[in-house]
Structure formats: structure tokens, C-alpha cells
Design a protein around this motif. Structure first.
Motif, short mmCIF file in Angstrom:
data_model
loop_
_atom_site.label_atom_id
_atom_site.label_comp_id
_atom_site.label_asym_id
_atom_site.label_seq_id
_atom_site.Cartn_x
_atom_site.Cartn_y
_atom_site.Cartn_z
N MET A 1 0.78 -1.05 0.50
CA MET A 1 -0.26 -0.09 -0.13
C MET A 1 0.48 1.71 0.17
N ILE A 2 1.94 1.76 0.88
CA ILE A 2 2.97 2.31 0.91
C ILE A 2 3.12 2.90 -0.19
N GLU A 3 4.01 1.46 -1.40
CA GLU A 3 4.99 1.38 -2.23
C GLU A 3 3.56 2.75 -3.48
N GLU A 4 2.65 2.66 -3.27
CA GLU A 4 2.03 3.58 -4.49
C GLU A 4 2.70 4.60 -4.26
N ILE A 5 2.58 5.49 -3.12
CA ILE A 5 3.03 6.78 -3.07
C ILE A 5 4.03 7.24 -2.74
N LEU A 6 5.55 5.99 -2.78
CA LEU A 6 6.74 6.65 -3.01
C LEU A 6 7.41 6.25 -4.65
N PRO A 7 8.21 6.73 -4.53
CA PRO A 7 9.35 7.09 -5.69
C PRO A 7 9.61 5.78 -5.30
N SER A 8 10.64 5.22 -6.25
CA SER A 8 11.07 4.55 -6.92
C SER A 8 12.18 4.62 -6.51
N GLY A 9 13.66 3.97 -6.13
CA GLY A 9 14.59 3.72 -5.10
C GLY A 9 14.88 4.00 -3.70
N VAL B 1 12.33 2.62 -0.78
CA VAL B 1 12.53 0.60 -0.55
C VAL B 1 11.16 0.60 0.63
N PRO B 2 9.95 0.51 0.39
CA PRO B 2 9.00 0.53 1.52
C PRO B 2 8.82 -1.21 2.06
N VAL C 1 13.01 3.14 3.19
CA VAL C 1 13.78 3.32 3.16
C VAL C 1 14.97 3.37 2.21
N ALA C 2 16.07 4.17 2.00
CA ALA C 2 16.76 5.05 0.72
C ALA C 2 17.97 5.17 1.37
N PRO C 3 18.76 5.05 0.72
CA PRO C 3 20.62 5.25 0.36
C PRO C 3 20.29 7.24 0.84
N ALA C 4 21.27 7.44 1.27
CA ALA C 4 21.25 8.97 2.01
C ALA C 4 21.43 9.74 0.59
N SER C 5 22.96 8.87 -0.36
CA SER C 5 23.40 9.49 -1.01
C SER C 5 22.53 9.83 -2.35
N HIS C 6 21.40 9.24 -2.30
CA HIS C 6 20.58 9.50 -3.64
C HIS C 6 19.20 10.67 -2.75
#
Length: 236
Positions: A1-9, A11-12, A99-104
Motif C-alpha cells: 500500500m505505502i509503495e503506491e505513494i513512494l518514488p522508485s528508489g 524501498v518500503p 528506507v533509501a540510500p542517503a546518497s540519493h
């Protein structure tokens, strides 16, 4: 569900029920430090704490990172491994982490709430006059969404994005939120000096929202290519 409102890159990982410890899946095994952190909490809180961290470790695993303890810091903000940004949320029937890499990605804020009315008096305590008027107007257009609860969730996502960047409190009346029912987005205008990003003060956060299956969920992602966005900007 949450992935639908998060950008690719970003990770939920989410769960609609508790995730009991399973030796076959190390991500679900709580660390002793985590157990100690909520030792005095009620059992329900302990289960929520363990499950949302299991979700977070699943998400970290998708980034290629090993399971680590995820302890709360000041104001309960989770302390992520170096090089990672993230956010957690839990409510009745739902737990999620992103979560996501802080570099991006610079910061993430997610929140989930039951899609029901706020308790009496809460809206007046957390919303600005313009926001309360907005909630009343939207209630007449789509009564299936509890707009007061959605507004509250958006404010929670704003705080979860703001706090890791500033280390400062942000009161409910210090962000003015406009909900867009057609686009499924929201805009938060900060009413206090915002964090400085790439040498410029950031005074607006944009995010996305979704209402379904008895829940409202909101998310903000700040990427290092710009101050804020409601949609995908990264590609795996």
C-alpha cells in the motif's frame, strides 16, 4: 500500500498484522537492545515496536544491508545505519517502514492512520483556521475520506521529514497544509525558517496520500536533486 505513494528508489516494507519472530527470517528477530527499550511498555506497544522494526529490517535487506538494531533516539526518531535515511509508522492493523540510500534521498516521512474521525477537540488543537475550513469543505465532496484524519497524518509526515534535518521541534501550527483531493497530493508550507538544503532554505514540502482499506497513509520524500516532489524521480 505505502509503495503506491513512494518514488522508485525508496524501498518500503509493510505488515497488516504482527510479524512473530521467525529464526528462518533474521529480520523478524528483535535485538536485545530493542527489547530493553520497550521493556516497560504495554504488550501492544511492544508488539508494534517489534513488527515495525521487522518491516524496517526487511526494507534494509532489500538495500543489501544486514539486520541491525534500530533504536529510538530523541523524540522517538529511529536511528538508521550510516548512509541510510528512513521513516516508520504504525497504527491499528498496519505497520510500515521506508528506507533509501542517503546518497540519493535526503529525508523520508511516512505516516498511517485509521480512516476515522479524530477524537473531539483534536482538530482544533492541531489545525490552523484555514485548514479547518478546508476539512469542512472537503467533507462535503467525499465523505468516504476522513479529511481531518488525513490532515493529521500529513502533519505527522511533515514532522518526520523535518526533524532529522533540523533536530528541532515543529508544532502543528507551524506548517500550513493544503490537500489536493484530485491529485492525491498535499503541500505543506512551513511557517518557520526551514532547513537549508544545497545552500537554500527549504520552506515547502510536497507529498502524496492514499485512503483505502480503512486507512489513510501519507508520505513525503525529499531527494537530492531538488527540494521536494510528489512523484518518482529515481530509477532502480
Amino acid at each position: 500500500m505505502i509503495e503506491e505513494i513512494l518514488p522508485s528508489g525508496v524501498v518500503p516494507a509493510e505488515a497488516f498484522d504482527e510479524l512473530p519472530p521467525d529464526p528462518a527470517e533474521p529480520a523478524t528477530l528483535p535485538f536485545p537492545e530493542e527489547t530493553a527499550a520497550v521493556a516497560r511498555a504495554i504488550p501492544r506497544r511492544q508488539r508494534e515496536f517489534a513488527t515495525v522494526r521487522a518491516c524496517a529490517r526487511r526494507a534494509l535487506g532489500a538495500l543489501g544491508l544486514p539486520p541491525v538494531p534500530l533504536l529510538p533516539g530523541r523524540r522517538g526518531a529511529p536511528r538508521w545505519p550510516e548512509g541510510v535515511v528512513g521513516s516508520m509508522t504504525h497504527c491499528d492493523g498496519y505497520r510500515a517502514a521506508a528506507v533509501a540510500p542517503a546518497s540519493h534521498i535526503l529525508a523520508i516521512g511516512i505516516d498511517a492512520e485509521p480512516n476515522g474521525p479524530l477524537p473531539d477537540g483534536v482538530l482544533a488543537a492541531v489545525a490552523l483556521p484555514r485548514e479547518r475550513e478546508q476539512v469542512r469543505a472537503l467533507g462535503g465532496t467525499d465523505p468516504e475520506v476522513h479529511w481531518d484524519r488525513l490532515l493529521f497524518s500529513a502533519k505527522e509526515s511533515v514532522f518526520k521529514t523535518w526533524y532529522p534535518l533540523t533536530g528541532r521541534e515543529l508544532d502543528f501550527d507551524e506548517a500550513d497544509i493544503a490537500l489536493d483531493p484530485a491529485a492525491g497530493t498535499f503541500t505543506a508550507r512551513l511557517l518557520v525558517p526551514g532547513p537549508v538544503v544545497a545552500g537554500r532554505p527549504l520552506d515547502v514540502f510536497t507529498g502524496r496520500w492514499l485512503a483505502r482499506d480503512g486507512l489513510v497513509v501519507t508520505a513525503i520524500t525529499l531527494n537530492r536533486r531538488g527540494p521536494g516532489h510528489p512523484g518518482p524521480v529515481l530509477r532502480p
